[in-house]
Write an enzyme that holds these catalytic residues in place. Structure first.
Site, PDB file in Angstrom:
ATOM      1  N   TYR A 161       4.440   6.550   9.968  1.00 30.20           N
ATOM      2  CA  TYR A 161       3.595   5.399   9.632  1.00 30.20           C
ATOM      3  C   TYR A 161       4.384   4.337   8.864  1.00 30.20           C
ATOM      4  CZ  TYR A 161      -0.781   2.905   9.022  1.00 30.20           C
ATOM      5  OH  TYR A 161      -1.776   1.963   9.090  1.00 30.20           O
TER       6      TYR A 161
ATOM      7  N   HIS B 173       0.846  -1.199   0.000  1.00 26.33           N
ATOM      8  CA  HIS B 173       0.000   0.000   0.000  1.00 26.33           C
ATOM      9  C   HIS B 173       0.876   1.243   0.000  1.00 26.33           C
ATOM     10  CE1 HIS B 173      -3.894  -1.886   1.839  1.00 26.33           C
ATOM     11  NE2 HIS B 173      -3.399  -2.591   0.865  1.00 26.33           N
TER      12      HIS B 173
ATOM     13  N   TYR C 255      -8.839   5.391   7.996  1.00 25.29           N
ATOM     14  CA  TYR C 255      -8.974   5.738   9.408  1.00 25.29           C
ATOM     15  C   TYR C 255     -10.033   6.840   9.482  1.00 25.29           C
ATOM     16  CZ  TYR C 255      -4.605   3.293  10.578  1.00 25.29           C
ATOM     17  OH  TYR C 255      -3.627   2.346  10.777  1.00 25.29           O
TER      18      TYR C 255
ATOM     19  N   PRO D 235      -3.435   0.314  19.137  1.00 25.50           N
ATOM     20  CA  PRO D 235      -3.242  -0.187  17.769  1.00 25.50           C
ATOM     21  C   PRO D 235      -3.424   0.851  16.656  1.00 25.50           C
ATOM     22  CG  PRO D 235      -5.363  -0.896  18.637  1.00 25.50           C
ATOM     23  CD  PRO D 235      -4.663  -0.184  19.759  1.00 25.50           C
TER      24      PRO D 235
ATOM     25  N   LYS E 194       1.590  -0.366  15.157  1.00 23.53           N
ATOM     26  CA  LYS E 194       3.020  -0.442  15.439  1.00 23.53           C
ATOM     27  C   LYS E 194       3.475  -1.661  16.248  1.00 23.53           C
ATOM     28  CE  LYS E 194       4.292   3.130  13.276  1.00 23.53           C
ATOM     29  NZ  LYS E 194       4.771   2.818  11.933  1.00 23.53           N
TER      30      LYS E 194
HETATM   31  C1  PHB Z   1      -5.363  -4.421  10.949  1.00 26.08           C
HETATM   32  O1  PHB Z   1      -5.390  -4.617   9.723  1.00 26.08           O
HETATM   33  O2  PHB Z   1      -5.675  -5.298  11.755  1.00 26.08           O
HETATM   34  C2  PHB Z   1      -4.947  -3.089  11.452  1.00 26.08           C
HETATM   35  C3  PHB Z   1      -4.564  -2.108  10.541  1.00 26.08           C
HETATM   36  C4  PHB Z   1      -4.183  -0.864  10.995  1.00 26.08           C
HETATM   37  C5  PHB Z   1      -4.175  -0.600  12.351  1.00 26.08           C
HETATM   38  C6  PHB Z   1      -4.537  -1.584  13.257  1.00 26.08           C
HETATM   39  C7  PHB Z   1      -4.925  -2.828  12.805  1.00 26.08           C
HETATM   40  O3  PHB Z   1      -3.817   0.637  12.784  1.00 26.08           O
END
Ligand code: PHB
Ligand code: APR
Length: 393
Positions: free
Chosen positions: A387, A74, A202, A295, A299
């Site tokens: 990120y 990505h 997000y 989460p 990270k």
């Molecule tokens: C996930 O795909 O489980 C995932 C992705 C991004 C995050 C947390 C979990 O910030």
């Protein structure tokens, strides 16, 4: 019977397994002790975003084959708020990208590689205990199939996650715990439904945070912010989908997540924790045993892999030269990175979630921050740099 190894490793999560693999590559023997079964560890669904640096570490360690084939690269993410989406283009801002590849897939690759080279991983052991970490020959004791076993080690690596025993083995007074609890949790689902976006979204919303992620072109991984006291039975499927639709909606329309059978679900509380220092005598902590991040920045595993990279380098230097300089500096080297990643994870979390005690002022400030972060190139680059992962020094 007393066995003997160079490094005794507690925990077969990504940290313990990767450490054992890197040590093997450096010609150092290890034994891994794991309380759960191989099936359990390989089936445990966790996060799934790998920083560019983590992908590079896995590749350099000869573990990149399936990852290159099945990992989804990505080049950016979307941040959605006030009904509008804003892309952060990692590629143009940093020249780097992330890879979506489930943590349990990394674990499967590591177990297969380690066992193929005759590695010792003991699953389903109980009563793991550590002794003598202050001396030169620490001992790991455990029970397997009803029999008590002992391993004399040069060093012990505590890779046993947030609920393990190793952190608690550092004598009181020698360790400080820095902790923050958040007044919300994530309800996560794995659904058999094609992800509605190719990249992660997000979303900040009046009803709370939501995240769209994926595991494959047919599997969606979705999260909604919920109350930490919520139970799964308060969240029937229809309520989950309603909240996801609401929070991920675009004012201009034209976006709708696809629903599908929910294969797994769970509620994860959110907290930040750092144990300082991450070592005592001949015990070294790595990954979640030493620190926990919320989460929101994805990270957790990346930080674990960075610790393990540093620890394997320090152990290799010790066995090469007999000098403990690098081992002595292990914790300080890790913590410089850990605190920066803690800061980023805390910042993403506070920026994107609805806080129950927020005043209207706080809400306005939060929206201004989101507007700034998605409008200023400098701010976008800062987010992107963190990120995709800070450079391993
Ligand atoms: C996930 O795909 O489980 C995932 C992705 C991004 C995050 C947390 C979990 O910030
Ligand atoms: N004895 C033996 N094994 C244990 C014990 C014990 N007393 N306690 C815990 N374990 C095992 C757990 O069963 C687990 O398999 O230690 C392992 C720890 O693995 P993880 O929890 O995956 O932690 P870590 O390897 O540090 O990886 C960090 O995992 O939790 C996620 O979000 C986190 O992505 C991050 C990553």
């Amino acid at each position: 019977m007393t066995q003997r190894t160079q490094v005794g490793i507690v925990g077969a999560g990504p940290a313990g397994l990767f450490l054992s693999w890197l040590l093997h590559r450096a010609g150092i023997e290890s034994v891994v002790l794991e309380s759960r079964s191989r099936e359990h560890v390989e089936g445990r669904i966790r996060a799934g975003v790998l920083e560019q640096g983590t992908v590079d570490l896995l590749k350099e360690a000869g573990l990149g084959k399936r990852l290159a084939r099945e990992g989804l690269r990505h080049a950016g993410i979307e941040i959605r708020f006030a009904g509008r989406g804003h892309r952060i283009d990692f590629e143009s801002l940093t020249g780097k990208a992330i890879t979506v590849y489930g943590q349990h897939e990394v674990v499967k690759d590591l177990i297969a590689a380690r066992l193929a080279h005759g590695g010792a991983i003991h699953f389903e052991v109980s009563d793991v205990a550590l002794e003598g970490i202050a001396g030169r020959r620490p001992v790991l004791r455990y029970t397997k199939a009803g029999e008590v076993q002992e391993i004399a080690c040069d060093f012990i690596a505590g890779c046993d996650g947030s609920h393990g025993i190793c952190r608690g083995m550092i004598p009181q007074g020698q360790v400080t715990l820095y902790e923050r609890l958040y007044p919300f949790a994530w309800l996560g689902i794995l659904a058999e439904a094609p992800p509605a976006s190719e990249e992660l979204i997000y979303a900040h919303h009046e009803s709370g945070f939501a995240l769209l992620s994926m595991r494959s072109p047919t599997l969606s991984r979705l999260y909604v912010q919920c109350d930490p006291a919520d139970e799964l039975n308060q969240w029937p499927d229809a309520r989950i989908w309603d909240e996801l639709h609401r929070r991920l909606t675009l004012a201009a329309g034209g976006f709708r997540i696809a629903e599908g059978p929910i294969l797994q679900r769970g509620i994860t509380p959110m907290r930040s924790l750092v144990a300082e220092p991450m070592q005592a005598g001949r015990l070294f902590l790595t990954g979640d045993a030493a620190h926990i991040v919320p989460p929101t920045g994805a990270k957790g595993m990346n930080l674990a892999m960075a610790d393990v990279h540093y620890l394997s380098e320090a152990l290799a230097a010790y066995y090469r030269t007999g000098a403990t300089t690098e081992l002595d500096g292990y914790s300080a080297r890790c913590l410089r990175r850990v605190w920066k990643v803690q800061r980023f994870s805390w910042w993403m979390t506070t920026m994107l979630h609805r806080h129950p005690t927020d005043s209207p002022f706080d809400r306005r400030r939060q929206l201004a921050e989101l507007d700034y972060v998605t409008g200023s190139e400098a701010a976008m680059r800062s987010l992107a740099e963190n990120y995709v992962g800070l450079t391993l020094d």
